[in-house]
Design a protein around this motif. Structure first.
Motif, short mmCIF file in Angstrom:
data_model
loop_
_atom_site.label_atom_id
_atom_site.label_comp_id
_atom_site.label_asym_id
_atom_site.label_seq_id
_atom_site.Cartn_x
_atom_site.Cartn_y
_atom_site.Cartn_z
N GLU A 155 0.83 -1.21 0.00
CA GLU A 155 0.00 0.00 0.00
C GLU A 155 0.86 1.25 0.00
N LEU A 156 1.89 1.27 0.80
CA LEU A 156 2.79 2.42 0.85
C LEU A 156 3.48 2.62 -0.50
N ALA A 157 3.99 1.54 -1.08
CA ALA A 157 4.68 1.64 -2.37
C ALA A 157 3.75 2.15 -3.46
N VAL A 158 2.51 1.67 -3.46
CA VAL A 158 1.54 2.14 -4.45
C VAL A 158 1.31 3.64 -4.28
N ASP A 159 1.18 4.09 -3.04
CA ASP A 159 0.95 5.52 -2.76
C ASP A 159 2.12 6.40 -3.21
N LEU A 160 3.32 5.84 -3.28
CA LEU A 160 4.49 6.63 -3.68
C LEU A 160 4.56 6.86 -5.19
N HIS A 161 3.83 6.09 -5.99
CA HIS A 161 3.78 6.26 -7.46
C HIS A 161 5.18 6.35 -8.05
N SER A 162 6.04 5.41 -7.69
CA SER A 162 7.44 5.49 -8.12
C SER A 162 7.89 4.34 -9.01
N GLY A 163 6.97 3.57 -9.54
CA GLY A 163 7.35 2.45 -10.40
C GLY A 163 6.39 1.31 -10.25
N GLY A 164 6.82 0.13 -10.65
CA GLY A 164 5.97 -1.04 -10.56
C GLY A 164 5.92 -1.61 -9.16
N VAL A 165 4.72 -2.06 -8.78
CA VAL A 165 4.52 -2.67 -7.47
C VAL A 165 3.71 -3.94 -7.68
N GLY A 166 4.30 -5.07 -7.33
CA GLY A 166 3.59 -6.34 -7.39
C GLY A 166 3.44 -6.90 -6.00
N TYR A 167 2.28 -7.50 -5.76
CA TYR A 167 2.00 -8.05 -4.44
C TYR A 167 1.75 -9.54 -4.58
N TYR A 168 2.51 -10.33 -3.84
CA TYR A 168 2.42 -11.78 -3.89
C TYR A 168 2.11 -12.31 -2.49
N PRO A 169 0.84 -12.23 -2.08
CA PRO A 169 0.50 -12.61 -0.71
C PRO A 169 0.79 -14.07 -0.38
N SER A 170 0.62 -14.98 -1.33
CA SER A 170 0.85 -16.40 -1.01
C SER A 170 2.34 -16.69 -0.79
N SER A 171 3.21 -15.89 -1.41
CA SER A 171 4.65 -16.04 -1.20
C SER A 171 5.18 -15.02 -0.20
N ASP A 172 4.31 -14.12 0.25
CA ASP A 172 4.61 -13.12 1.26
C ASP A 172 5.78 -12.21 0.89
N PHE A 173 5.68 -11.57 -0.30
CA PHE A 173 6.66 -10.56 -0.65
C PHE A 173 6.04 -9.50 -1.54
N VAL A 174 6.73 -8.38 -1.63
CA VAL A 174 6.34 -7.27 -2.49
C VAL A 174 7.45 -7.06 -3.51
N HIS A 175 7.05 -6.92 -4.77
CA HIS A 175 7.99 -6.60 -5.85
C HIS A 175 7.97 -5.09 -6.03
N LEU A 176 9.15 -4.50 -6.14
CA LEU A 176 9.28 -3.06 -6.43
C LEU A 176 10.22 -2.91 -7.61
N ASP A 177 9.89 -1.99 -8.52
CA ASP A 177 10.83 -1.71 -9.61
C ASP A 177 10.75 -0.25 -10.02
N THR A 178 11.71 0.16 -10.84
CA THR A 178 11.79 1.56 -11.29
C THR A 178 11.29 1.72 -12.71
N GLY A 179 10.45 0.81 -13.14
CA GLY A 179 9.82 0.92 -14.44
C GLY A 179 8.62 1.86 -14.37
N PRO A 180 7.78 1.81 -15.39
CA PRO A 180 6.56 2.63 -15.38
C PRO A 180 5.69 2.31 -14.17
N VAL A 181 4.92 3.30 -13.70
CA VAL A 181 4.01 3.08 -12.58
C VAL A 181 2.96 2.06 -13.01
N LYS A 182 2.90 0.96 -12.27
CA LYS A 182 2.02 -0.15 -12.61
C LYS A 182 1.81 -0.96 -11.34
N VAL A 183 0.61 -1.48 -11.17
CA VAL A 183 0.30 -2.26 -9.96
C VAL A 183 -0.33 -3.58 -10.36
N TRP A 184 0.12 -4.67 -9.73
CA TRP A 184 -0.51 -5.98 -9.95
C TRP A 184 -0.50 -6.78 -8.67
#
Length: 184
Positions: A155-184
């Motif tokens: 949620e915090l990463a999405v609010d920052l609008h600084s790149g890609g944010v992927g959420y993988y709850p079953s694996s319990d991690f967050v993906h962050l990247d410096t590409g285009p703003v995108k959420v999955w």
């Protein structure tokens, strides 16, 4: 003619600033009094190698290349040992997150840099691995932060609008990247 105290191509103040910045990049976080806007500090723990690192990677707005090299090393492809320079914008994003959640806990690295070979191998056995993943460019990281739910980090990463944010709850991690703003 130089006097006995002058250094070539620099003055004493510049030399002292450079020396302090270099020394800060080598200190563990516990040796630093507090995180300040002048000194951007990040701490990591690589879950695959067991390595830890705390370092000041930016001082007074200037990137400390030696510290970035050390971060690139801890974020290396743990399967091949290959190292790729990490994107300083990714470090700045991680620093913003650390400051927002106000923690001194190290960022747990699930996946940092991935060689093309590792990325291809993961694609064969795991869904959600992009063919042209930014992990292969040193522009992505998969993380957890001890004491914080990955959903909070997402949620915090999405609010920052600084790149890609992927959420993988079953694996319990967050993906962050410096590409285009995108959420999955």
């Amino acid at each position: 003619m130089m006097n006995g105290n002058a250094l070539p191509f620099t003055n004493r103040r510049t030399f002292l600033k450079m020396s302090v910045s270099a020394a800060l990049s080598l200190l563990p976080i516990s040796a630093m009094a507090v995180q300040t806007p002048e000194h951007q500090i990040l701490s990591f723990y690589n879950i695959h190698t067991g390595e830890s690192l705390s370092t000041c990677y930016r001082s007074h707005g200037k990137l400390i290349h030696r510290a970035v090299g050390r971060i690139s090393t801890i974020m290396r492809d743990h399967r091949t040992g290959e190292i790729k320079p990490v994107d300083p914008d990714l470090l700045d994003l991680l620093h913003r997150i650390v400051m927002e959640i106000n923690t001194s806990e190290p960022i747990s690295i699930i996946s940092g840099y991935r060689s093309p070979e590792t990325n291809a191998a993961l694609r064969r056995v795991t869904r959600g691995v992009a063919k042209n993943s930014l992990h292969m460019k040193g522009r992505a990281i998969d993380i957890r932060v001890p004491g914080f739910r990955t959903e909070e980090i997402r949620e915090l990463a999405v609010d920052l609008h600084s790149g890609g944010v992927g959420y993988y709850p079953s694996s319990d991690f967050v993906h962050l990247d410096t590409g285009p703003v995108k959420v999955w």
